[in-house]
Design an enzyme around this catalytic site. Structure first.
Site, mmCIF file in Angstrom:
data_model
loop_
_atom_site.group_PDB
_atom_site.id
_atom_site.type_symbol
_atom_site.label_atom_id
_atom_site.label_comp_id
_atom_site.label_asym_id
_atom_site.label_seq_id
_atom_site.Cartn_x
_atom_site.Cartn_y
_atom_site.Cartn_z
ATOM 1 N N THR A 98 0.797 -1.234 0.000
ATOM 2 C CA THR A 98 0.000 0.000 0.000
ATOM 3 C C THR A 98 0.832 1.289 0.000
ATOM 4 O O THR A 98 0.675 2.130 -0.891
ATOM 5 C CB THR A 98 -0.950 -0.015 1.211
ATOM 6 O OG1 THR A 98 -1.820 -1.134 1.043
ATOM 7 C CG2 THR A 98 -1.762 1.263 1.312
HETATM 8 P P1 AMP Z 1 -1.601 -3.191 3.448
HETATM 9 O O1 AMP Z 1 -2.775 -3.879 2.909
HETATM 10 O O2 AMP Z 1 -1.021 -3.919 4.620
HETATM 11 O O3 AMP Z 1 -0.552 -2.896 2.408
HETATM 12 O O4 AMP Z 1 -2.068 -1.797 4.024
HETATM 13 C C1 AMP Z 1 -3.404 -1.356 3.943
HETATM 14 C C2 AMP Z 1 -3.744 -0.580 5.174
HETATM 15 O O5 AMP Z 1 -3.038 0.648 5.211
HETATM 16 C C3 AMP Z 1 -5.199 -0.170 5.167
HETATM 17 O O6 AMP Z 1 -6.013 -1.137 5.774
HETATM 18 C C4 AMP Z 1 -5.202 1.123 5.937
HETATM 19 O O7 AMP Z 1 -5.719 0.936 7.234
HETATM 20 C C5 AMP Z 1 -3.758 1.527 6.040
HETATM 21 N N1 AMP Z 1 -3.612 2.904 5.559
HETATM 22 C C6 AMP Z 1 -3.979 3.372 4.358
HETATM 23 N N2 AMP Z 1 -3.703 4.691 4.225
HETATM 24 C C7 AMP Z 1 -3.140 5.057 5.387
HETATM 25 C C8 AMP Z 1 -2.631 6.294 5.871
HETATM 26 N N3 AMP Z 1 -2.661 7.413 5.121
HETATM 27 N N4 AMP Z 1 -2.109 6.298 7.119
HETATM 28 C C9 AMP Z 1 -2.052 5.182 7.856
HETATM 29 N N5 AMP Z 1 -2.522 3.977 7.455
HETATM 30 C C10 AMP Z 1 -3.071 3.914 6.239
HETATM 31 ZN ZN ZN Z 2 -3.120 -1.465 -0.491
HETATM 32 ZN ZN ZN Z 3 -3.606 -4.914 1.786
#
Ligand code: AMP
Ligand code: ZN
Ligand code: ZN
Length: 437
Positions: A98
């Protein structure tokens, strides 16, 4: 000149908080929380910026390239039909996670060039850790490289706003967005859409021209239930409905808005239990973060590399300098050394939980993998607006190419990045020539 003066101003002003009780509250249902918006006063839009079109950049986290067609997501497919679509998907940068990819989209740099090489990583030079759950790190601009689009626009006299986006809460390249909000999952998606539409109702002088909007669905469901589960399919239809609401609001504004809807990566069903690297190699003295391994001495790095080399078919291990070039993952100390790369949809980690702490099974769905090995990693791309050709489809392209293209839509001069305007030039109504300001 103007840019430098505005940069000084950005750091000198006190952010003004418009709270749920403020003027925004009336825009969302009264039982919903309006996002607390931080306002950094950069002054009015310049005369040139006022003439520029608007770009609303939406991210649907984990919206795999084939979800829209699979679910008949009518609003997204409609945008694609009326504008531009990548029916075979957009290629995320490696690793397909992400933060690395959101920040690549707004900087045009591969993760190892902008510095966010994972959602959580260690920096051997700083001897410090970055993690997306660590507010102090996330808001500290020293972790971020490149010039995010909002900073580029602000430096050229154009106001911007972020309804969440990785990096938007830090001062980077001398600027913050004029309007932004601290990440809070509790802010409903409807309130986020309402906020974007409110920004576009501001007087011309204050109205942001570049706006980001982020939804954490369908990533969340994809992880918990897997990419093919009914819950994930429902989340796809839900975010499509939100895009429809946004589109209706943008149409009603009568402003010249290019709407760009992307995702950061896809999702694949996980096909293993945990594969824990310290069962194959002694990681004593190593810092680790997820699957990343940071050996302190050359002897340690070589020893662990050798131990992991023939350990298991579920991963390959490289000394960092030998990671294949097409991954763009061999130049940054934050990537660790050696580097372990999954050969399939496997759950790989350096270490298990700390002694006495419970273990959790891997999630049903995951991402982060090489899109060349796993096409399920491919992301989505739809765009429509006054600057875009209608009914255009594009072949899969690397997401680093969005930056020069978005800068062009906004009439901004972009610095050199890993992306090229040539890649998406065929989607533009003009010829992609440099803007005159
Ligand atoms: P991942 O799937 O582990 O790559 O990360 C996804 C997660 O990142 C999502 O479930 C969000 O809760 C978190 N996330 C997305 N944007 C932000 C942000 N701006 N600040 C903190 N956490 C975030
Ligand atoms: Zn993502
Ligand atoms: Zn994810």
């Amino acid at each position: 000149m103007r840019g430098r003066a505005a940069g000084w101003f950005a750091s000198a002003v006190l952010a003004v908080w418009l709270t749920a009780g403020g003027w925004l509250a009336g825009q969302v249902a009264h039982n919903e929380m309006a996002p607390p918006v931080v306002h950094v006063d950069h002054g009015a839009n310049s005369a040139a910026a006022r003439k520029a079109h608007y770009v609303v950049l939406v991210s649907l986290d984990g919206f795999r390239w084939d979800y829209a067609k699979r679910e008949g997501a009518k609003h997204l497919l409609e945008i694609g039909k009326e504008g531009v679509w990548a029916p075979e998907g957009m290629l995320p940068s490696f690793p397909s996670l992400t933060f690395p990819n959101h920040y690549t989209i707004v900087t045009g740099l591969y993760p190892e060039h902008h510095g966010l090489v994972a959602n959580s990583f260690y920096d051997p030079v700083k001897q410090a850790r970055y993690a997306i759950s660590d507010t102090k790190a996330v808001t500290d601009g020293s972790w971020y490289g490149g010039v995010p689009l909002w900073s580029l626009a602000e430096s050229q006299g154009m106001r911007t706003a972020c309804m969440f986006w990785p990096g938007s809460e830090a001062e980077i390249a001398g600027f913050r967005p004029t309007y932004y909000a601290h990440y809070d999952e509790k802010i409903s998606e409807e309130a986020r859409v309402a906020q974007v539409l409110e920004w576009l109702k501001l007087p011309e002088a204050e109205r942001p021209h570049f706006i980001t909007l982020y939804f954490s669905e369908p990533d969340h469901e994809g992880h918990e239930f897997g990419p093919d589960a009914p819950e994930t399919r429902a989340a796809v239809r839900k975010v499509d409905g939100l895009v429809g609401k946004l589109k209706a609001g943008l149409d009603a504004s009568k402003l010249p808005v290019d709407l760009v809807v992307v995702s950061d990566h896809g999702m694949v069903k996980v096909a293993s239990e945990w594969i824990t690297l310290d069962q194959f190699a002694d990681l004593a003295g190593f810092e680790t973060a997820g699957p990343l391994l940071y050996g302190k001495t050359e002897a340690d790095r070589e020893r662990v590399y050798t131990a992991l080399k023939k350990a298991a078919p579920e991963f390959k291990v490289y000394r960092r300098k030998n990671v294949p070039g097409d991954l763009h993952f061999n130049q940054n100390e934050r990537e660790g050394d050696p580097v372990v790369i999954a050969t399939g949809p496997y759950a790989i980690r350096a270490r298990g939980p700390e002694a006495g702490k419970p273990d959790r099974k891997p999630t049903a769905g995951a991402h982060g993998y090489d899109p060349a090995l796993m096409p399920e990693m491919k992301a989505s791309f739809f765009a429509e607006g006054p600057d875009l050709v209608a009914g255009k489809t594009v072949l899969p392209f690397e997401n680093v190419n969005l930056y020069p293209w978005l800068a062009h839509l906004l009439g901004l001069h972009a610095p050199k990045t890993d992306g090229s305007l040539n890649v998406l030039a065929g989607t533009l109504r003009d010829d992609g020539a440099e803007p005159v300001q």
